[in-house]
Design an enzyme around this catalytic site. Structure first.
Site, PDB file in Angstrom:
ATOM      1  N   ASP A   1       0.857  -1.195   0.000  1.00 42.33           N
ATOM      2  CA  ASP A   1       0.000   0.000   0.000  1.00 42.33           C
ATOM      3  C   ASP A   1       0.888   1.238   0.000  1.00 42.33           C
ATOM      4  OD1 ASP A   1      -1.821   2.019   0.441  1.00 42.33           O
ATOM      5  OD2 ASP A   1      -2.762   1.092   2.195  1.00 42.33           O
TER       6      ASP A   1
ATOM      7  N   GLU B   1      -1.879  -1.290  -3.649  1.00 46.35           N
ATOM      8  CA  GLU B   1      -2.957  -0.386  -3.224  1.00 46.35           C
ATOM      9  C   GLU B   1      -2.534   1.072  -3.333  1.00 46.35           C
ATOM     10  OE1 GLU B   1      -4.823  -1.758   0.349  1.00 46.35           O
ATOM     11  OE2 GLU B   1      -5.202   0.263   1.097  1.00 46.35           O
TER      12      GLU B   1
ATOM     13  N   GLU C   1     -10.207   3.905  -0.886  1.00 43.62           N
ATOM     14  CA  GLU C   1     -10.476   4.391   0.472  1.00 43.62           C
ATOM     15  C   GLU C   1     -10.643   5.909   0.487  1.00 43.62           C
ATOM     16  OE1 GLU C   1      -6.503   2.853   1.790  1.00 43.62           O
ATOM     17  OE2 GLU C   1      -6.506   4.648   3.022  1.00 43.62           O
TER      18      GLU C   1
ATOM     19  N   HIS D   1     -11.937  -1.151   2.954  1.00 41.64           N
ATOM     20  CA  HIS D   1     -10.905  -0.529   3.787  1.00 41.64           C
ATOM     21  C   HIS D   1     -11.481  -0.394   5.200  1.00 41.64           C
ATOM     22  CE1 HIS D   1      -9.057   3.219   5.527  1.00 41.64           C
ATOM     23  NE2 HIS D   1      -7.964   2.612   5.119  1.00 41.64           N
TER      24      HIS D   1
END
Ligand SMILES: [Mg+2]
Length: 377
Positions: free
Chosen positions: A194, A220, A246, A296
């Site tokens: 991420d 991500e 998110e 998320h």
């Protein structure tokens, strides 16, 4: 049944050590809870992801519109708030506030009909949810390669079959850390990375090519959420599935991402993207576009409970068969003094699997004494 009161709770706790993702360091955890009380004595709880004082102000702004309304009419109330606030907040804190309110309304609805939310959302596809460990943040310690590899191995020893690493600290360093973590966890655990939108598409593609060999389950937020063309460029250049969402809001925001085929995996936050009502709609849309949905999650036990209620009803990623592939829960393993403390019964995993709460509403009970300990001054 009528809504009698809407209250906000801003909570805060200091961490024992500061943590960093690519966006910066943080040394406190905050939470913003929504409490809605009805004239039948039923109380519902929700949570807003986002800056607590801004989401609290937004909830307090719209609260008078809810007083006297029937809380069971959650879709009607969602649309009423959205329509009145449309000119000022189609994304961001206004929708995060709306999400917290919506979750509290679902908690009330479940308690009113004496059923867990997942029963009212369509009935469970599953009652046990696999979780992946979210952690592997930077600390103020000497060698990230060493402490991140140790932390990652610890999650596998705890029973997690998947975990997520923070990247976005420079392409070369990210590649070295990804390799070290993969070596530490072995070939069978799933590894996600991420970047918290640290890169542009050029840097993200370069990193992706350097780590493709390490069997990365998803990459991500490689680029900023506004850069849909960048998402598409990264996605078409790499064999690693691309995840994000998110920082996106409502069915209208996700429509854009889906139509543009910008993502392989959509990650709306239930406490941010518009609540349980809206996230169910986004999930249905994701299925129609052939895009996987994995929420998320970054909050207290209320956020975890809401996410579990949604995860229970989501369709499998692959069609029902002997081994359907189910969506998974993001389980934050970093320090959060408030997370489980405000629940009378904590929501814990066993070997990386967590039970969907079966009690009415969200299936949790909030510990008011614990709440009082964390009230922000
Ligand atoms: Mg993320």
């Amino acid at each position: 049944m009528k809504i009698k009161a809407v209250r906000t709770h801003i909570l805060q706790a200091e961490l024992s050590q500061a943590l960093a993702c690519s966006r910066g360091w943080f040394s406190t955890r905050t939470a913003m809870l929504v409490e809605i009380e009805t004239d039948r004595g039923i109380v519902g709880w929700g949570e807003c992801y986002g800056p607590a004082r801004i989401t609290a102000a937004a909830v307090e702004h719209v609260a008078p519109w809810l007083i006297g309304e029937d809380p069971v009419r959650s879709d009607y109330l969602w649309q009423l708030i959205y329509a009145r606030m449309r000119d000022h907040g189609q994304k961001g804190a206004v929708i995060q506030a709306l999400g917290g309110i919506d979750i509290a309304l679902w908690d009330i609805k479940g308690k009113y009909f004496d059923a867990p939310v997942h029963q009212l959302l369509g009935g469970p596809q599953r009652t046990r949810i696999s979780a992946y460990a979210t952690g592997l943040y930077r600390r103020r310690a000497a060698d990230p390669i060493q402490y991140l590899a140790e932390e990652a191995a610890g999650y596998v020893a705890e029973g997690f079959s998947a975990l997520k690493l923070r990247v976005g600290f420079g392409v070369e360093e990210d590649a070295a850390v990804t390799r070290a973590v993969r070596e530490a966890i072995g070939p069978s655990a799933a590894l996600m990375i991420d970047a918290n939108h640290a890169y542009d598409s050029i840097a993200a593609i370069r990193l992706g090519r350097m780590i493709e060999q390490h069997d990365v389950r998803w990459f991500e937020e490689p680029v900023p959420p506004e850069d849909i063309a960048g998402y598409r460029a990264v996605r078409s250049a790499l064999s690693i599935p691309i995840a994000g969402g998110e920082c996106e809001f409502t069915r209208f925001g996700f429509r854009e991402l889906f139509v543009m085929h910008a993502l392989d995996i959509a990650q709306p936050d239930t406490c941010a993207a518009g609540g349980l009502s809206e996230c169910k709609k986004i999930a249905d849309m994701a299925e129609a576009f052939g895009i996987r949905y994995n929420p998320h999650v970054w909050g207290t036990g209320i956020a975890i409970a809401a996410s579990l209620q949604l995860l229970a009803v989501l369709p499998p990623h692959t069609r029902p068969s002997l081994m359907p592939m189910a969506p998974i829960l993001e389980l934050d393993r970093t320090e959060h003094p408030i997370r489980q403390a405000i629940l009378v019964e904590p929501l814990e995993h066993v070997r990386g699997v967590i039970q969907v709460p079966e009690g009415p509403g969200l299936g949790i009970e909030v510990d008011r004494k614990a709440l009082a300990r964390f009230v922000a001054r």
